[in-house]
Design a protein around this motif. Structure first.
Motif, PDB file in Angstrom:
ATOM      1  N   HIS A 159      -4.051  -1.345   7.657  1.00  0.00           N
ATOM      2  CA  HIS A 159      -3.731  -2.170   6.498  1.00  0.00           C
ATOM      3  C   HIS A 159      -3.871  -3.665   6.740  1.00  0.00           C
ATOM      4  O   HIS A 159      -3.744  -4.458   5.801  1.00  0.00           O
ATOM      5  N   GLN A 185      -4.975   3.846   7.383  1.00  0.00           N
ATOM      6  CA  GLN A 185      -3.756   3.067   7.638  1.00  0.00           C
ATOM      7  C   GLN A 185      -4.019   1.781   8.414  1.00  0.00           C
ATOM      8  O   GLN A 185      -3.115   1.242   9.057  1.00  0.00           O
ATOM      9  N   ARG A 198      -2.026  -5.578  -1.576  1.00  0.00           N
ATOM     10  CA  ARG A 198      -1.356  -4.334  -1.969  1.00  0.00           C
ATOM     11  C   ARG A 198      -0.371  -4.604  -3.107  1.00  0.00           C
ATOM     12  O   ARG A 198       0.417  -5.537  -3.051  1.00  0.00           O
ATOM     13  N   ILE A 233      -8.251   1.397   4.547  1.00  0.00           N
ATOM     14  CA  ILE A 233      -7.041   1.743   3.779  1.00  0.00           C
ATOM     15  C   ILE A 233      -6.651   3.192   4.029  1.00  0.00           C
ATOM     16  O   ILE A 233      -5.477   3.507   4.276  1.00  0.00           O
ATOM     17  N   TRP A 249      -4.585  -1.270  -4.210  1.00  0.00           N
ATOM     18  CA  TRP A 249      -5.146  -2.351  -3.412  1.00  0.00           C
ATOM     19  C   TRP A 249      -6.215  -3.020  -4.256  1.00  0.00           C
ATOM     20  O   TRP A 249      -7.053  -2.346  -4.864  1.00  0.00           O
TER      21      TRP A 249
END
Length: 918
Positions: A870, A868, A511, A865, A521
């Motif tokens: 991540h 969420q 990120r 992504i 990203w």
């Protein structure tokens, strides 16, 4: 020399080894082609790391081989082969076995070929082959299942009576040579498939099978992690019992069209609101031209959509919305070359002018288009696609190769679809000579065309008339074309090659906070040896999703932009670059993919157009009407499709009914659109993902463009994407459609978002689906479309049970699903520990397997992504939860889920009005 199961000595002949078969440089699979002693040719494919194995068998027999008094027999035979063999008589046994071992299966019956295929966990390949290959030498054709499967054939026929393509296809058959097998009814129904004095239906099936299903008419593919020698042994063991020979060589002598069926105009009334013009030229068979692909070359020239193209000229006159060239039916002695155009309202008045423009352009090709450099450029784009293709899934590759081996030289079994040896001018001239008015069929599809005939099977209203002499005179002497042939493609001037490799590539996307409201990203990834990249640009736009009016306006804006970009970026598309722009739950997404060196360049071109959009009021009107028409026809779609759409509206926030969107868009004026569309992008946040052979510094100009275009704001409120709770929705909804079928979807929702619930729902879907299908489809024959689906929404799992029927109403369907739920304890008792373990392990493997292509990895990472996730761990966490789940816990939770009505809703589709023939 080896011995088969009957003790007979047998051997196979190696036709080609791996080094003799043309394959892509990126293809790491190993191949061998053999011929068994019974004459069956087999492609063996070794993929060392493949977790699953696949098999396919293609037979040179399709509906063209149907007896004239038993049309649809080949199709019924396809259905019957799945319903029991002498060794495995259980009609549901094959499906249960494949499903229990993480696989899938299917089949299709075409004109001159049929294809059967399956995928299964690799360590169960031999057992699956034992069941599969027996289809072809010891099918039961049990009378009670013939009767039941006839109802399935009838349901499929009734389902397709509302299918516009099928109705057009049948009119095509009705206006072709009645002595050509193309004119036959391919699906079959209760009228055509009956017992006859000379032979029962079972006897007819047996006669067809014995006449056409033999090893010398079959090609087979075995693909798996087993070595080539092991795959050869599997082929010998399981396929050798198939008898060697049957019918003589079969060919068609009759022409597809009689003289009076050429130089004609056909009118057809559709069920939906459609405006389509199809110009068809009758060509000879093209099987002998696969190495040159002359029709593909001509289709490229005619179907080109760049500046000054035929499409551009006709679009700028506001006569057409789309144009495609080259499609059409083909067979051993015929090929239809179609130029298919979607007309505007204005274009309906200018059909002869449009056809004249087509002939003007064909004349331009005669004079200027037969150039080696044009063919070579087309060849470069095709060879690039071949050399840098992403490996197809095993489940797709096996049936494809089985068919290819029927058509191509053995060494071209992979390459045949891409092979372009050179421009063969005599063939080009032969095909261009066929493109004249006396060899043309013009089909006009619209609700207001004059008709006097009714096609008896699907009930389509149509008419067929010779072209008027004045039309022929005009088409034979067209004026010079105002269109131009394509210029050299700038995107094909660069060779595809990898960029410099970074010292320490990351394993997962990293990120980068470029600006407070712009997140990037990035993952440099050349594991798949692809000089390609994927770029996702997600725009969070609160104004787009504020209400249905804004969402409808955004959808039209996207259509206008795609239309505007199509011409400017068409050369890029030919070179393998693709893009899409669409509104979604948070705003809009732009996705670009293709050769990595050009992705940033194309992104900048697209963003420049989006930042300063231009379009004419007439084009705006054309696309607005096309979108409204498409939305309003939703009621004519398959009821299940419409119910799935309605379910999405009920569950997903910021999602709107297409009927509602059509009503909102109808009220928007051009002036209002111009004033309101700019407000869609104020304010905004951006999330971007770049993946593949692409460096972070290549994205800097894109960051600058986004910053200059959008009013970026990091303090936007979070957008609620969580689906509605079923307890807050109506327990039962009844939806009126304009399709004659009834349909029901029953939806179950999890109580929590934990990964254990997601794993549970996946298991339920895998284990319950074959039993649900067997009971409601195979045994009760309630409908052709029956099944279950696992549907995760923002990590809240849902399970859908669905049925669509032309035989019974939605009350009956709902009751049948309820009865299945009432018997859930017995259904669960049928699940044995061995099957549970196999399905559980198969799911764990699917969740934890390595990605098979750059595209699939990009899709997975972008999905993570946007949800969420991540740390990109959700799938592994689901797999860990499945590792801990026991059969007892599974049964307990499943029974509790299905017996609890609070977490359940029902959607039903009921026909209220539909245009269907008697």
């Amino acid at each position: 020399m080896t011995t088969d199961r009957a003790g007979v000595k047998t051997a196979e002949r190696v036709i080609l080894d791996d080094h003799e078969i043309t394959k892509s440089p990126t293809d790491k699979r190993n191949y061998r082609i053999i011929e068994l002693d019974n004459g069956m040719r087999c492609v063996l494919v070794h993929e060392a790391q493949a977790p699953q194995a696949s098999a396919a068998v293609s037979i040179a027999a399709g509906h063209f081989h149907d007896p004239h008094n038993a049309q649809g027999l080949a199709h019924l035979l396809e259905h019957m082969l799945f319903l029991g063999t002498e060794q495995y008589p259980d009609p549901n046994g094959y499906q249960k076995f494949i499903s229990a071992h993480g696989g899938s299966h299917n089949a299709w019956t075409g004109t001159e070929y049929s294809n059967y295929y399956f995928t299964v966990d690799a360590n169960h390949f031999s057992a699956a082959l034992d069941r599969f290959m027996r289809f072809f030498y010891e099918p039961l054709f049990a009378p009670q299942w013939i009767e039941k499967e006839l109802q399935s054939i009838e349901s499929e026929f009734q389902l397709k009576r509302q299918d516009e393509l099928r109705r057009l296809y049948q009119v095509h058959k009705a206006t072709a040579n009645p002595k050509h097998p193309f004119s036959n009814f391919s699906v079959g129904n209760l009228t055509t498939l009956i017992d006859r004095p000379e032979a029962t239906l079972r006897q007819q099936l047996r006669q067809f099978f014995e006449r056409w299903y033999c090893a010398r008419r079959m090609t087979c593919v075995l693909l798996g992690p087993q070595s080539l020698d092991e795959l050869a042994a599997l082929a010998r063991h399981h396929a050798s019992p198939i008898r060697s020979g049957c019918a003589d060589i079969w060919h068609v002598d009759e022409p597809l069209y009689l003289p009076e069926q050429l130089g004609v105009q056909i009118y057809m009334k559709p069920l939906k609101d459609a405006r389509r013009l199809i110009v068809t030229f009758a060509l000879p068979g093209i099987n002998d031209d696969y190495a040159n692909k002359t029709t593909s070359y001509l289709a490229h020239l005619i179907g080109y959509e760049g500046p000054h193209s035929l499409f551009s000229v006709l679009r700028d006159k506001h006569w057409i919305n789309s144009l495609s060239a080259g499609g059409g039916i083909s067979g051993s002695n015929f090929k239809d070359f179609n130029i298919n155009m979607q007309l505007t309202e204005q274009g309906m008045q200018y059909c002869d002018d449009i056809i004249t423009e087509v002939f003007s352009f064909i004349q331009l090709i005669r004079e200027q288009g037969i150039d080696e450099w044009r063919y070579h450029e087309r060849r470069i784009s095709i060879i690039n696609a071949f050399n840098f293709q992403e490996p197809p899934r095993a489940s797709d590759l096996a049936p494809q190769l089985a068919v290819n081996l029927q058509h191509y030289l053995a060494e071209d079994v992979i390459f045949g679809d891409y092979r372009m040896d050179g421009l063969y001018c005599p063939k080009v001239e032969q095909f261009l000579d066929c493109m004249h008015p006396e060899n043309m069929r013009v089909t006009l599809i619209h609700k207001n065309v004059p008709t006097e005939l009714r096609e008896p099977i699907y009930g389509s209203d149509y008419a067929i008339h010779p072209l008027h002499p004045d039309q022929l005179k005009r088409f034979l002497a067209p004026p010079p074309s105002s269109a131009k042939l394509p210029l050299p493609n700038p995107y094909l001037q660069h060779p595809l090659e990898f960029q410099p490799y970074p010292d320490c590539p990351a394993a997962q996307p990293v990120r980068h906070q470029i600006l407070p409201a712009l997140t990037c990203w990035h993952l440099y990834d050349i594991e798949f040896k692809q000089p390609k990249a994927h770029l996702y640009i997600g725009l969070q736009l609160p104004q787009v999703i504020a209400n249905s009016t804004s969402f409808a306006l955004a959808r039209l804006w996207c259509e206008l932009m795609l239309d505007r970009l199509n011409e400017e970026c068409y050369d890029a598309e030919i070179a393998g670059l693709n893009f899409n722009l669409y509104p979604q739950q948070q705003g809009m997404t732009l996705h670009i993919t293709g050769p990595a060196y050009a992705v940033p360049q194309l992104a900048q071109t697209i963003l420049t157009v989006l930042q300063q959009p231009t379009y004419s009021s007439q084009r705006w009107h054309d696309l607005k009407q096309r979108l409204i028409t498409s939305w309003r026809q939703a009621l004519l779609h398959k009821p299940l499709n419409f119910l799935f759409s309605q379910l999405n509206v009920q569950l997903q926030p910021h999602t709107y009914s297409v009927i509602q969107l059509a009503a909102e868009l109808e009220k928007i004026s051009y002036r209002q659109f111009c004033e309101d569309s700019t407000a869609l992008f104020e304010p905004a946040q951006v999330q971007l993902f770049a993946h593949g052979d692409i460096q972070l510094d290549q994205l800097s100009p894109i960051f600058q463009q986004l910053d200059q275009w959008l009013e970026l704001n990091r303090s936007l409120p979070d957008i609620d994407l969580m689906p509605s709770l079923l307890t807050d929705l109506d327990h039962e909804s009844l939806v009126a459609t304009q399709h004659p079928d009834h349909a029901v979807i029953v939806v179950l929702q999890a109580w929590q978002t934990e990964v254990s619930q997601q794993g549970l729902f996946m298991l339920i879907n895998q284990l319950i689906q074959p039993r649900f299908f067997a009971q409601l489809r195979t045994e009760q024959q309630l409908g052709y479309l029956v099944g279950t689906t696992y549907l995760p929404m923002q990590q809240i799992p849902h399970l859908l049970f669905y049925v669509q029927s032309s035989r019974v109403d939605h009350h009956h369907l709902h009751q049948a699903i309820d009865d299945f739920f009432l018997d859930i304890a017995d259904v669960l008792d049928d699940i044995q520990p061995t099957e549970f373990e196999q399905v559980r392990k198969s799911l764990i493997r699917q969740l934890t397997d390595n990605d098979t292509s750059l595209r699939s990895r990009s899709q997975r990472l972008w999905s993570a992504i946007t949800q969420q996730d991540h740390d990109f761990s959700r799938l592994n966490r689901i797999a860990e939860a499945l590792e801990q789940m026991s059969l007892d816990v599974f049964k307990q939770h499943t029974q509790q889920l299905i017996e609890t009505k609070e977490n359940r809703i029902v959607l039903c589709a009921k026909p209220t009005r539909f245009d269907t023939p008697p």
